[in-house]
Write an enzyme that holds these catalytic residues in place. Structure first.
Site, PDB file in Angstrom:
ATOM      1  N   ARG A   1       0.833  -1.204   0.000  1.00  0.00           N
ATOM      2  CA  ARG A   1       0.000   0.000   0.000  1.00  0.00           C
ATOM      3  C   ARG A   1       0.872   1.261   0.000  1.00  0.00           C
ATOM      4  O   ARG A   1       1.875   1.330   0.713  1.00  0.00           O
ATOM      5  CB  ARG A   1      -0.922   0.019   1.229  1.00  0.00           C
TER       6      ARG A   1
ATOM      7  N   HIS B   1       7.614   1.665 -10.604  1.00  0.00           N
ATOM      8  CA  HIS B   1       6.448   1.185  -9.866  1.00  0.00           C
ATOM      9  C   HIS B   1       5.178   1.501 -10.623  1.00  0.00           C
ATOM     10  O   HIS B   1       5.056   2.558 -11.239  1.00  0.00           O
ATOM     11  CB  HIS B   1       6.386   1.799  -8.456  1.00  0.00           C
TER      12      HIS B   1
HETATM   13  P1  5GP Z   1       5.974   8.442  -7.932  1.00  0.00           P
HETATM   14  O1  5GP Z   1       5.644   9.888  -7.765  1.00  0.00           O
HETATM   15  O2  5GP Z   1       7.458   8.175  -7.906  1.00  0.00           O
HETATM   16  O3  5GP Z   1       5.284   7.818  -9.124  1.00  0.00           O
HETATM   17  O4  5GP Z   1       5.312   7.712  -6.691  1.00  0.00           O
HETATM   18  C1  5GP Z   1       6.013   7.363  -5.547  1.00  0.00           C
HETATM   19  C2  5GP Z   1       4.980   6.882  -4.564  1.00  0.00           C
HETATM   20  O5  5GP Z   1       5.642   6.212  -3.506  1.00  0.00           O
HETATM   21  C3  5GP Z   1       4.174   8.018  -3.927  1.00  0.00           C
HETATM   22  O6  5GP Z   1       2.782   7.816  -4.191  1.00  0.00           O
HETATM   23  C4  5GP Z   1       4.513   7.931  -2.448  1.00  0.00           C
HETATM   24  O7  5GP Z   1       3.427   8.212  -1.620  1.00  0.00           O
HETATM   25  C5  5GP Z   1       4.997   6.489  -2.304  1.00  0.00           C
HETATM   26  N1  5GP Z   1       5.992   6.285  -1.258  1.00  0.00           N
HETATM   27  C6  5GP Z   1       7.131   7.019  -1.072  1.00  0.00           C
HETATM   28  N2  5GP Z   1       7.836   6.545  -0.022  1.00  0.00           N
HETATM   29  C7  5GP Z   1       7.123   5.476   0.457  1.00  0.00           C
HETATM   30  C8  5GP Z   1       7.358   4.572   1.537  1.00  0.00           C
HETATM   31  O8  5GP Z   1       8.351   4.655   2.264  1.00  0.00           O
HETATM   32  N3  5GP Z   1       6.435   3.606   1.735  1.00  0.00           N
HETATM   33  C9  5GP Z   1       5.319   3.483   0.928  1.00  0.00           C
HETATM   34  N4  5GP Z   1       4.472   2.491   1.234  1.00  0.00           N
HETATM   35  N5  5GP Z   1       5.087   4.322  -0.090  1.00  0.00           N
HETATM   36  C10 5GP Z   1       5.971   5.308  -0.339  1.00  0.00           C
END
Ligand code: 5GP
Length: 116
Positions: free
Chosen positions: A30, A101
């Protein structure tokens, strides 16, 4: 060699996360800052920083992101109403964590929601 992110530590269970699924290729957990009732990240266990770094040998793991997304959407009870799968790449894509991701978001009508 690309630099590890916090996601590698989640895969190795060195820091806590609510892991919903893990196998030899991918891990799903999550999002810490959910933007919808269901917001799950599905990632390859191998560090691939961005979509720009994808190679043919990653196809099996990246294909599995979809089969796991489908399974989790069913588990979350959002499959029929629908959901969104999203992958951000680099600065203009809004990528914050440099470990590829797939966001799985759903549980409400999403409208023009963008994650980045
Ligand atoms: P991006 O902007 O790189 O596509 O999304 C990164 C996502 O990773 C964000 O939605 C953020 O909330 C999530 N995220 C960042 N650090 C952590 C973490 O330590 N644990 C979890 N579960 N999610 C994270």
């Amino acid at each position: 060699m690309a630099e590890e992110t916090i996601f590698s530590k989640i895969i190795r269970k060195e820091i806590p996360a609510e892991i919903l699924y893990q196998d030899e290729l991918v891990t799903a957990f999550r999002d810490i800052n959910p933007r919808a009732p269901s917001h799950i990240l599905i990632i390859p266990n191998q560090l691939i920083p961005t979509v720009n770094d994808v190679k043919p040998e990653h196809e099996q793991a990246l294909g599995r992101l979809f089969t796991v997304a489908k399974k989790i959407a069913q588990q979350e009870g959002i499959a029929e109403d629908g959901y969104r799968l999203l992958v951000n790449c680099n600065a203009h894509g809004g990528q914050e964590v440099y470990h590829i991701h797939m966001h799985l978001v759903g549980g409400r009508p999403l409208g023009p929601l963008l994650i980045g």
